[in-house]
Write an enzyme that holds these catalytic residues in place. Sequence first.
Site, PDB file in Angstrom:
ATOM      1  N   GLU A  60       0.825  -1.218   0.000  1.00 20.12           N
ATOM      2  CA  GLU A  60       0.000   0.000   0.000  1.00 20.12           C
ATOM      3  C   GLU A  60       0.862   1.272   0.000  1.00 20.12           C
ATOM      4  O   GLU A  60       2.074   1.220   0.216  1.00 20.12           O
ATOM      5  CB  GLU A  60      -0.940   0.017   1.205  1.00 20.12           C
ATOM      6  CG  GLU A  60      -0.209   0.003   2.532  1.00 20.12           C
ATOM      7  CD  GLU A  60      -0.934   0.755   3.637  1.00 20.12           C
ATOM      8  OE1 GLU A  60      -1.394   1.884   3.393  1.00 20.12           O
ATOM      9  OE2 GLU A  60      -0.992   0.224   4.754  1.00 20.12           O
ATOM     10  N   LYS A  90      -3.077  -1.699  16.299  1.00 20.54           N
ATOM     11  CA  LYS A  90      -2.430  -1.049  17.442  1.00 20.54           C
ATOM     12  C   LYS A  90      -3.465  -0.446  18.365  1.00 20.54           C
ATOM     13  O   LYS A  90      -4.625  -0.240  17.978  1.00 20.54           O
ATOM     14  CB  LYS A  90      -1.394  -0.032  16.977  1.00 20.54           C
ATOM     15  CG  LYS A  90      -1.872   1.015  16.008  1.00 20.54           C
ATOM     16  CD  LYS A  90      -0.827   2.099  15.852  1.00 20.54           C
ATOM     17  CE  LYS A  90       0.354   1.720  14.980  1.00 20.54           C
ATOM     18  NZ  LYS A  90       0.006   1.599  13.556  1.00 20.54           N
TER      19      LYS A  90
END
Length: 308
Positions: A29, A163
């Site tokens: 990406e 996260k």
Amino acid sequence: MTTAPHPMLKVAPEVADALAAGRPVVALESTIISHGMPYPHNVAMAREVEQIVRDGGAVPATIAVLDGRPTVGLDDDELELLGSDGDIRKVSVRDLPYVVATGAHGATTVASTMRIAGLAGIRVFVTGGLGGVHQGAEESMDVSADLTELSRTEVAVVSAGVKSILDIGRTLEVLETLGVPVVGYGTDEFPSFFSRSSGLGAPMRLDTPEEVAALMRATWDLGLGSGVSIANPVPVEDEMAREDIDAVIDQALADCAQRGIHGKDITPFLLGRIIELSDGRSLRTNLALVRHNARVGTAIAVSFHARD
Ligand code: PSU
Ligand code: MN
């Protein structure tokens, strides 16, 4: 299996050749380049990850929108542009028609990279971290389109988990609701990006590229139509202690709220602030886990193509 290239895509010749010949390709990406890491680390990371994919026996295909063309496979100047031009727009799925129609550049998130990879016929995509359910989403309804896309595009995404800027538990709940297989790669615990642990179990565990390739095949042969999320924990020697990184993240979240940042700017702000507040420690861990994901993802792509 070969797929005719989608007419709106610009596919680099090397990538097109590999796809036509049924050889393994790994998508990468570009939001991680333009909005996930500071220059010049971002461009160095992008080049290094492409080399890791090559060394593992696959062809790298970094994905972005350039001059309105969804582009699969970038050259060195294009990687430099994405990393150094501060005006590159962050493009998730809902933004794709806008950058295409206006002829603009855009850095693609996990969601939009998955979509373009799927259109190109690429089945494995390596990234750092997934988007997910944001903290406080029960009020804000801020849930990344990465999760929606995982439910409707047949691409396996290798990440280091989610996260704790996000609500990891709710992210796993939404992925279950959406019917997305979530695999802990060599772990019983779902990893939290900077750390190998999150306190939450991985819904299923697989230990080898061959096992993951078999699960991908089963997902698609069953007609689920979804992606697969492969959560690959950061190597032990590179991980951060959860209490250290959680203190940094709590401060970054407080700064984000205090500055009134919202919507699509939240994730890039938090990523940048975490690097500042940790004096670069988190960046080293981030770089290490992306490299590791590239090695594992390439092995999965090679294995998937060997059985297909
Ligand atoms: N998490 C990271 N690094 C990143 C991102 C997330 O550790 O670069 C990027 C990815 O491109 C991901 C996007 O798809 O942020 C999610 O943004 P949002 O929450 O606005 O959907
Ligand atoms: Mn959002």
